[in-house]
Design an enzyme around this catalytic site. Structure first.
Site, PDB file in Angstrom:
ATOM      1  N   ASP A   1      99.294  58.378  60.992  1.00 31.86           N
ATOM      2  CA  ASP A   1     100.489  59.149  61.336  1.00 31.86           C
ATOM      3  C   ASP A   1     101.472  58.309  62.145  1.00 31.86           C
ATOM      4  OD1 ASP A   1      99.171  59.320  63.938  1.00 31.86           O
ATOM      5  OD2 ASP A   1      97.959  60.922  63.036  1.00 31.86           O
TER       6      ASP A   1
ATOM      7  N   ASN B   1      95.232  62.161  65.330  1.00 30.48           N
ATOM      8  CA  ASN B   1      94.784  63.540  65.564  1.00 30.48           C
ATOM      9  C   ASN B   1      93.502  63.892  64.818  1.00 30.48           C
ATOM     10  OD1 ASN B   1      95.831  63.591  63.035  1.00 30.48           O
ATOM     11  ND2 ASN B   1      97.077  65.427  63.302  1.00 30.48           N
TER      12      ASN B   1
ATOM     13  N   ASP C   1     111.561  53.178  52.579  1.00 29.24           N
ATOM     14  CA  ASP C   1     111.464  53.235  51.130  1.00 29.24           C
ATOM     15  C   ASP C   1     112.498  54.219  50.588  1.00 29.24           C
ATOM     16  OD1 ASP C   1     109.893  52.658  48.638  1.00 29.24           O
ATOM     17  OD2 ASP C   1     108.379  52.141  50.136  1.00 29.24           O
TER      18      ASP C   1
ATOM     19  N   GLU D   1     112.711  46.856  44.176  1.00 27.66           N
ATOM     20  CA  GLU D   1     111.488  46.633  43.398  1.00 27.66           C
ATOM     21  C   GLU D   1     111.945  46.567  41.952  1.00 27.66           C
ATOM     22  OE1 GLU D   1     107.159  48.599  42.385  1.00 27.66           O
ATOM     23  OE2 GLU D   1     108.931  49.845  42.532  1.00 27.66           O
TER      24      GLU D   1
ATOM     25  N   ASP E   1      92.648  63.905  61.710  1.00 24.98           N
ATOM     26  CA  ASP E   1      92.613  64.524  60.381  1.00 24.98           C
ATOM     27  C   ASP E   1      92.344  63.488  59.279  1.00 24.98           C
ATOM     28  OD1 ASP E   1      95.013  63.185  60.238  1.00 24.98           O
ATOM     29  OD2 ASP E   1      96.221  64.908  59.645  1.00 24.98           O
TER      30      ASP E   1
HETATM   31  C1  GLC Z   1     106.621  51.990  42.810  1.00 26.91           C
HETATM   32  C2  GLC Z   1     105.770  52.189  44.034  1.00 26.91           C
HETATM   33  C3  GLC Z   1     104.490  52.824  43.606  1.00 26.91           C
HETATM   34  C4  GLC Z   1     104.788  54.154  42.980  1.00 26.91           C
HETATM   35  C5  GLC Z   1     105.818  54.033  41.873  1.00 26.91           C
HETATM   36  C6  GLC Z   1     106.412  55.364  41.533  1.00 26.91           C
HETATM   37  O1  GLC Z   1     106.066  51.108  41.917  1.00 26.91           O
HETATM   38  O2  GLC Z   1     105.600  50.981  44.704  1.00 26.91           O
HETATM   39  O3  GLC Z   1     103.573  52.953  44.655  1.00 26.91           O
HETATM   40  O4  GLC Z   1     103.621  54.711  42.490  1.00 26.91           O
HETATM   41  O5  GLC Z   1     106.893  53.213  42.232  1.00 26.91           O
HETATM   42  O6  GLC Z   1     107.266  55.788  42.538  1.00 26.91           O
HETATM   43 CA    CA Z   2      96.711  62.070  61.426  1.00 31.19          CA
END
Ligand code: GLC
Ligand code: CA
Length: 558
Positions: free
Chosen positions: A33, A27, A102, A259, A29
């Site tokens: 998206d 779009n 995530d 992670e 911006d």
């Molecule tokens: C993880 C994410 C990173 C973020 C951090 C805090 O390391 O991969 O991008 O800044 O957590 O959430």
């Molecule tokens: Ca966009």
């Protein structure tokens, strides 16, 4: 033959990490998206990948680019709507691609409804959702914060005359996992997404959810990295992961990857031993110090690139999972500079060769490979040394801090430029059209100027491009269980230029040779390679026998 009961789709999958903000804007911006991802579904499918890990798309004020979530059940307005999300998920599934999202639950945004309540009064029902320290107890024991303007993890809040705790920026208050209600809310939210049909989660900074909440004083002589036990891997970590597994993961055929900064070889299996019912996989950081200073990881250090040590790191980690658990492998993501610039060579001469060499590596190890968007065409760093070119809270706050203290902020940026996270976040280079075909407007982060030469469209049409090599390498992995499950053995381990190893499953043995340097290099091996069958090579003609050209990558069947 590999024990069939141990075969799992998520071990055989290749994961493509997608950073929505920089993928495709529809779009004008300047911000990628969900509609943009939908538009590129056929491209994603054409790569041959099996799973997409999408960085956070939830409602967020974007202090830390979506890792500060204000509403876990809503889509960020900049990215689109829940309807767009449903179309995207359907589109992926129609192409037999799974989606993992995530999960950012160590902290929320300070704009999350829970936090807004929590800070109102000391007896608010949400008070205990976060970590508060009443000011009449005195100043809380110092804790370092990774994104804070003053590196201080305690932020004073006058409303209730208390401090709240935030490992990351002050807009990312840490959730209090000791509170069973918090955990319940998190599992319900996870089930909300699982019931929508997603296929699992990548768990952001998951080792941090349990920490020592007595907040004792830190030892005076603490070294970099020594802070870990005070912030993460707390006494209840495994209990919480088992609970999450019981409440959520065990109810679905899903995939998860934590992670896991701070995880060591010694405690790795505590997380991923199948019998413990915690996680399936995680990713560690042991190999990522390559080219980075040992004393301050905000700085680059080119002398810190020891290939022999680096190889041994991978060997050590491979051994962890021989009997139990399963590993992951990656060289780039949204928190790192571009893999081709860091581990390969981004000069015109070697950019493509080294990117292909790195893909050969990622796709021939015994672990689930993660490939970050843009790396499939070998995108490289921007290396900006001007603060105006940065959007990352991490870089900006550290820079300002040095400036305020009249320390060498320019020197910092000159060094940090090659390793900053924004290098990995520049818009996807689709074509040689304006703004690389990413947007018709002004991109939120400048496009790499090399887009006219380096873009998807140019590579689509060229059989020997990085993109087409990547696709070929994925097919090779898919068609060779040996590349997935075969035993790993390092060869010529003290070779300073070559990373070579065999993979063996039953009678089949493959040899992978990767020259990580810009000069020809000799592999010390008695095998007559001139007779071995070559399965793939990143040069038009492979080298004779044991002498390998700069950044050459070959897989032989022995
Ligand atoms: C993880 C994410 C990173 C973020 C951090 C805090 O390391 O991969 O991008 O800044 O957590 O959430
Ligand atoms: Ca966009």
């Amino acid at each position: 033959m590999y024990n069939n009961s141990k075969r799992k789709w998520w071990k055989e999958a290749v994961v493509y990490q997608l950073y929505p903000r920089s993928f495709k804007d529809t779009n004008g911006d300047g911000i990628g998206d969900l509609k943009g991802i939908i538009e590129k579904l056929d491209y994603i499918k054409s790569l041959g990948i099996d799973v997409v890990w999408m960085n956070p798309v939830y409602e967020s004020p974007n202090d830390d680019m979506g890792y500060d979530i204000a509403d876990y059940r809503a889509i960020m307005q900049q990215f689109g709507t829940m309807e767009d999300f449903d179309v995207l998920l359907k589109g992926l599934h129609a192409r037999r691609i799974k989606l993992i999202m995530d999960l950012v639950v160590n902290h929320t945004s300070d704009e999350h409804a829970w936090f807004k309540e929590s800070k109102k009064t000391r007896d608010n029902p949400y008070r205990n959702y976060y970590h508060w320290w009443d000011a009449e107890k005195g100043k809380p024991p110092y804790r370092w914060s990774i994104f804070d303007k003053e590196s201080n993890a305690w932020k004073y809040d006058a409303t209730t005359n208390s401090y709240y705790f935030h490992i990351f920026s002050e807009k990312q208050p840490d959730l209090n996992w000791e509170n069973p209600q918090v955990r319940r809310e998190v599992y319900d939210m996870m089930k909300f997404w699982m019931d929508k049909g997603i296929d699992g989660f990548r768990l952001d900074v998951i080792t941090c959810i349990s920490k020592d909440i007595a907040f004792p004083e830190l030892p005076k002589d603490m070294q970099v990295g020594g802070w870990f036990p005070y912030y993460a891997k707390g006494p209840h970590l495994h209990e919480y992961l088992q609970e999450m597994n019981r409440e959520v993961f065990s109810k679905y055929d899903c995939m998860n990857v934590g992670e896991a900064s701070g995880i060591s070889i010694e405690d790795a299996l505590l997380f991923v031993d199948e019998d413990r019912n915690e996680l399936q996989t995680f990713y560690h950081f042991d190999h990522t110090g390559f080219g980075i200073s040992n004393t301050n990881f905000m700085y680059a250090d080119d002398s810190n690139r020891d290939l022999v040590q680096w190889k041994k790191t991978f060997e050590r980690w491979d051994k962890v999972f021989i009997e139990k658990g399963w590993g992951t492998i990656y060289l780039g993501n949204h928190d790192m500079s571009r893999m081709t610039s860091r581990y390969g060579n981004d000069s015109e001469t070697y950019r493509e060769l080294s990117a292909k060499m790195l893909h050969t590596f990622l796709l021939s190890m015994r672990a689930t490979p993660y490939i970050y968007n843009g790396d499939e065409i070998g995108m490289v760093n921007t290396n900006h040394t001007n603060i105006e070119n940065y959007q990352d809270v991490y870089t900006i706050n550290y820079y300002n801090q040095l400036k305020q203290k009249s320390e060498d902020y320019e020197g910092f940026l000159n060094s940090h430029a090659t390793i900053s996270r924004d290098n990995g976040r520049t818009p996807m280079q689709w074509s040689n059209a304006t703004q690389a075909g990413f947007t018709t407007g002004k991109p939120w982060l400048a496009v790499n100027e090399n887009y006219k030469k380096l873009n998807v469209q140019e590579q689509e049409d060229r059989p020997d491009s990085v993109l087409n090599y990547f696709r070929k390498m994925i097919q090779l992995r898919k068609n060779n269980l040996t590349l997935i499950y075969g035993a790993f053995e390092l060869i010529d381990e003290n070779n300073k230029q070559i990373f070579a190893y065999t993979r063996q499953l039953g009678n089949e043995k493959l040899l992978i040779v990767l020259n990580f340097s810009d000069t020809a290099a000799t592999l010390n091996s008695k095998k007559d390679l001139s007779k071995a069958k070559m399965l793939i090579c990143n040069y038009e003609e492979a080298s004779d026998n044991h002498l390998f050209k700069p950044y050459e990558a070959v897989i032989y069947k022995l």
